[in-house]
Design a protein around this motif. Structure first.
Motif, mmCIF file in Angstrom:
data_model
loop_
_atom_site.group_PDB
_atom_site.id
_atom_site.type_symbol
_atom_site.label_atom_id
_atom_site.label_comp_id
_atom_site.label_asym_id
_atom_site.label_seq_id
_atom_site.Cartn_x
_atom_site.Cartn_y
_atom_site.Cartn_z
ATOM 1 N N ARG A 144 -45.850 60.169 -7.127
ATOM 2 C CA ARG A 144 -46.936 59.703 -6.259
ATOM 3 C C ARG A 144 -48.258 59.856 -7.022
ATOM 4 O O ARG A 144 -48.380 60.717 -7.886
ATOM 5 C CB ARG A 144 -47.001 60.522 -4.972
ATOM 6 N N PHE A 166 -33.414 43.045 -2.000
ATOM 7 C CA PHE A 166 -33.078 44.356 -2.573
ATOM 8 C C PHE A 166 -32.258 45.153 -1.555
ATOM 9 O O PHE A 166 -32.564 46.301 -1.256
ATOM 10 C CB PHE A 166 -34.352 45.110 -2.974
ATOM 11 N N ARG A 209 -30.224 55.261 -2.248
ATOM 12 C CA ARG A 209 -29.469 53.999 -2.128
ATOM 13 C C ARG A 209 -27.984 54.166 -2.418
ATOM 14 O O ARG A 209 -27.274 53.179 -2.569
ATOM 15 C CB ARG A 209 -30.084 52.943 -3.057
ATOM 16 N N THR A 261 -36.128 45.740 3.237
ATOM 17 C CA THR A 261 -36.884 44.577 3.710
ATOM 18 C C THR A 261 -35.958 43.373 3.883
ATOM 19 O O THR A 261 -35.137 43.100 3.012
ATOM 20 C CB THR A 261 -37.976 44.216 2.680
ATOM 21 N N ASP A 267 -35.971 58.272 -0.692
ATOM 22 C CA ASP A 267 -35.242 57.069 -0.291
ATOM 23 C C ASP A 267 -34.044 56.919 -1.230
ATOM 24 O O ASP A 267 -34.222 56.761 -2.440
ATOM 25 C CB ASP A 267 -36.150 55.849 -0.360
HETATM 26 C C1 LIG Z 1 -41.995 48.786 3.861
HETATM 27 C C2 LIG Z 1 -40.952 49.220 2.858
HETATM 28 C C3 LIG Z 1 -39.999 48.311 2.430
HETATM 29 C C4 LIG Z 1 -39.014 48.702 1.525
HETATM 30 N N1 LIG Z 1 -38.048 47.798 1.160
HETATM 31 C C5 LIG Z 1 -37.071 48.188 0.311
HETATM 32 C C6 LIG Z 1 -36.009 47.291 -0.031
HETATM 33 O O1 LIG Z 1 -35.953 46.145 0.408
HETATM 34 N N2 LIG Z 1 -35.036 47.739 -0.844
HETATM 35 C C7 LIG Z 1 -35.046 49.025 -1.359
HETATM 36 O O2 LIG Z 1 -34.119 49.373 -2.079
HETATM 37 N N3 LIG Z 1 -36.051 49.892 -1.075
HETATM 38 C C8 LIG Z 1 -37.046 49.505 -0.245
HETATM 39 N N4 LIG Z 1 -38.047 50.394 0.102
HETATM 40 C C9 LIG Z 1 -38.025 51.761 -0.451
HETATM 41 C C10 LIG Z 1 -39.131 51.994 -1.495
HETATM 42 O O3 LIG Z 1 -38.745 51.382 -2.695
HETATM 43 C C11 LIG Z 1 -39.324 53.511 -1.620
HETATM 44 O O4 LIG Z 1 -39.944 53.940 -0.465
HETATM 45 C C12 LIG Z 1 -40.144 53.935 -2.820
HETATM 46 O O5 LIG Z 1 -39.492 53.600 -3.998
HETATM 47 C C13 LIG Z 1 -40.375 55.460 -2.833
HETATM 48 O O6 LIG Z 1 -39.139 56.129 -2.897
HETATM 49 P P1 LIG Z 1 -39.039 57.731 -2.812
HETATM 50 O O7 LIG Z 1 -39.560 58.155 -1.468
HETATM 51 O O8 LIG Z 1 -37.587 58.061 -2.987
HETATM 52 O O9 LIG Z 1 -39.884 58.305 -3.899
HETATM 53 C C14 LIG Z 1 -39.025 50.016 0.997
HETATM 54 C C15 LIG Z 1 -40.000 50.922 1.426
HETATM 55 C C16 LIG Z 1 -40.943 50.537 2.350
HETATM 56 C C17 LIG Z 1 -41.969 51.556 2.812
#
Ligand SMILES: Cc1cc2nc3c(=O)[nH]c(=O)nc-3n(C[C@H](O)[C@H](O)[C@H](O)COP(=O)(O)O)c2cc1C
Length: 163
Positions: A151, A65, A14, A111, A12
């Motif tokens: 993880r 966020f 940003r 979110t 994920d």
């Molecule tokens: C249901 C859900 C809501 C999330 N909401 C946000 C958010 O509002 N802002 C954000 O920056 N990341 C958000 N994330 C991302 C998570 O922070 C991210 O999946 C987690 O840190 C793992 O990241 P990676 O796959 O890069 O390791 C969300 C993830 C999920 C599954």
């Protein structure tokens, strides 16, 4: 990229390049969401696509966020009716994010903590909720690699033959 590599390396992200998503990739991302299965095949999810910067800025105020959202060239909100299942929206979301990543487009779920704000900004009728917003874009060279956030180990995650 094979499916397992795509799943394993998807992070994920940003931060995005200032580079538009090609129309063909956009269509593939949306089709991937469309092909997700749903409970009883009810297909209750709907997608709102945003590419317009003022609207993306407005939507970003609805999440705590969500600061990175406006810099993403493509934003997709997954919308459910009030009785729709989050699991269905999650399947659409992951399908879209993996289809995007298979083409080198990264993403991040966002979110909408203020749900009414998101409904208002997107012009969604009452009786619905925004399940999740997805930000898509090409990652800059500095984006986190496949390692990403750790993880928990499989031994902690999995219970064999019962809890
Ligand atoms: C249901 C859900 C809501 C999330 N909401 C946000 C958010 O509002 N802002 C954000 O920056 N990341 C958000 N994330 C991302 C998570 O922070 C991210 O999946 C987690 O840190 C793992 O990241 P990676 O796959 O890069 O390791 C969300 C993830 C999920 C599954």
């Amino acid at each position: 990229m094979d499916a397992y590599t795509c799943i394993r390396t998807k992070r994920d992200t940003r931060v995005y390049q200032d580079r538009p998503i090609p129309e063909q990739s956009l269509q593939r991302i949306l089709q991937a969401g469309r092909m997700a299965g749903s409970a009883k095949n009810l297909q209750l999810c709907r997608f709102v696509v945003l590419q317009d910067t003022p609207k993306k800025n407005e939507l970003a105020t609805c999440g705590q966020f969500a600061q990175h959202t406006p810099s993403a060239p493509l934003v997709v909100a997954i919308v459910l009716p009030q009785d729709g299942r989050e699991f269905d929206a999650g399947r659409c979301a992951q399908n879209m994010m993996l289809a995007a990543w298979a083409e080198g487009i990264t993403s991040c779920p966002v979110t909408m903590h203020d749900g009414d704000c998101a409904l208002r900004v997107l012009g969604i009728p009452q009786g619905h909720r925004v399940s999740i917003v997805l930000a898509f874009g090409y990652p800059p060279p500095s984006a986190p690699g496949p390692k990403g956030t750790p993880r928990i180990p499989l031994e902690e995650l999995v219970h064999w033959g019962g809890w």
